[in-house]
Design a protein around this motif. Structure first.
Motif: not given
Length: 425
Positions: A153-154, A158-159, A161-163, A165, A167, A201, A206
């Motif tokens: 995830w870290d 996560r990077p 999925l965040d990139h 967007r 969520h 998270e 997501r």
């Protein structure tokens, strides 16, 4: 194969002594002539309709549409740097997401720890042991899996999925994503990465995840003709397998599927589940469900297979034919895990069925308890079947919600709900 053949006609004088200047010159001439002949043959092949890209890497414009229904994420690992390449759809450039927290050394370390943990539990599951009898403590196993899921995830999930967007669902509609891992990451449950004690998270919170062995395989699966009429289900069950733990819930799975599909289900149980009969059945059925043990050899994954009455139905066996099916459910053990010697080669039972024509495949990454496997199957089929017709296009979403339900009930036991994975469009 190309629909033409040719003979190589260039030879040399066998009477010449090897190593002499004349023989050396003749060898050079022969190799040059062979190279020219090869180029001519390739040119002929590319002139044939449908073979325009013969021996060429796929063109970007052909691969980009793979992302039209959701991003395809290729996670690339190397000793120099690691990135996620995102195919976002027609008309879009391939997006590069740098992953500075992901290193090749960390990947090797975490993959080895993961394999050690699940390997011990697989031995317990295959001999039928439950918590009171296991050789690795439940707490140790779950802690090892938690560390792996959190690291993924870290480091990259996560990077990415965040990139993008991504969520979670919007207006009740879940976004889709396709993972195309490379290297040792092909062995890991990326779809379950996350910090599962914090809402939102995790990948499961997501997106709906699917896997594809290659970008081209995803495009081919989407373009394959969909079965126009209601199909038939081949049910293969092995309640008892020599040298393996009993699977008492095989009958439960059979009853479940027959309750949904009725006469559309063809059962092959126990002694009837032979390799030849199953291979014939696969060619005659658009849907298939295997409730049996599976095994995988990480050093030689092509020898892995489903354990049937007269021996294993191997990856090689499955890959030797074309079935043109819509859906396959592998409720056995280790049916979606590949190898460690050639980790970029997608040689798994799930991938083999996918390549041979089954558009949607649900399989497991490691040995699963019989009762939990049966529960997930029940939830999946309840979501997929309407009026006696199985809708294969619902497979990924059905599995997603089934796994989330199992996680909600056993959040502290990732070994229970992590192994289930979907491959296909």
């Amino acid at each position: 194969m190309c629909p033409f053949s040719a003979e190589v006609t260039v030879g040399f004088d066998v009477g010449m002594t090897p190593g002499t200047p004349d023989r050396y010159a003749q060898d050079v001439d022969r190799r040059m002539a062979l190279a020219r002949e090869w180029d001519e043959l390739v040119t002929q092949a590319r002139a044939i309709d449908g073979f325009e890209d013969f021996l060429r890497p796929p063109r970007a414009e052909r691969l980009l549409p793979a992302g039209d229904e959701g991003p395809v994420v290729i996670v690339n690992v190397s000793r120099w740097r690691c990135d996620a390449l995102v195919v976002a759809g027609s008309g879009a450039e391939v997006d590069v997401v740098q992953l500075p927290e992901l290193t090749q050394a960390d990947v090797v370390t975490h993959v080895q720890a993961y394999l050690d943990a699940v390997g011990a539990r697989q031995s317990d599951a295959l001999r039928g042991a439950r918590d009171a009898e296991v050789t690795i403590s439940s707490a140790d196993l779950e802690a090892d899996l938690d560390r792996c899921l959190l690291w993924m995830w870290d480091a990259f999930a996560r990077p990415v999925l965040d990139h993008l967007r991504l969520h979670g669902p919007r207006d009740g509609v879940w976004p889709r994503i396709w993972w195309c891992p490379t290297g040792p990451l092909t062995l890991l449950p990326i779809h379950a990465a996350g910090r599962h004690d914090v809402p939102g998270e995790s990948v499961l919170d997501r997106v709906i995840s699917s896997y594809t062995p290659t970008v081209r395989a995803l495009i081919d699966a989407r373009s394959a003709p969909v079965e126009p009429e209601p199909g038939r289900m081949l049910f293969v069950g092995m309640p008892q397998t020599p040298g393996q733990a009993a699977l008492p819930n095989v009958e439960r799975e059979q009853t479940l599927i027959e309750s949904f599909l009725g006469a559309s289900c063809t059962p092959l149980i126990g002694e009837a589940a032979t390799r030849d009969r199953v291979l014939i059945g696969l060619s005659e059925h658009g849907w298939a469900h295997f409730a049996c043990h599976g095994e995988q050899n990480l050093a030689d994954p092509s020898t892995g297979g489903l354990l049937l009455h007269d021996g294993p139905l191997t990856v090689t066996d499955l890959g030797s034919g074309q079935h043109g099916g819509e859906f396959a459910y592998l409720s056995g053990c280790k049916t979606a895990v590949g190898g460690v010697n050639l980790p970029d080669e997608a040689i798994t039972l799930a991938a083999a069925l996918h390549y041979t024509g089954y558009r949607h495949v649900i399989a497991t990454l490691w040995s699963v308890w019989d009762a939990e496997a049966a529960q997930v199957a029940a939830d999946v089929y309840e979501a997929m079947v309407t009026d006696g017709v199985l809708h294969a296009e619902r497979a990924a979403e059905a599995l997603h919600h089934a796994v989330r339900a199992l996680r909600a009930a056993r959040r502290d036991r990732p070994s229970v709900w992590t192994p289930f994975a979907h491959t296909g469009p």
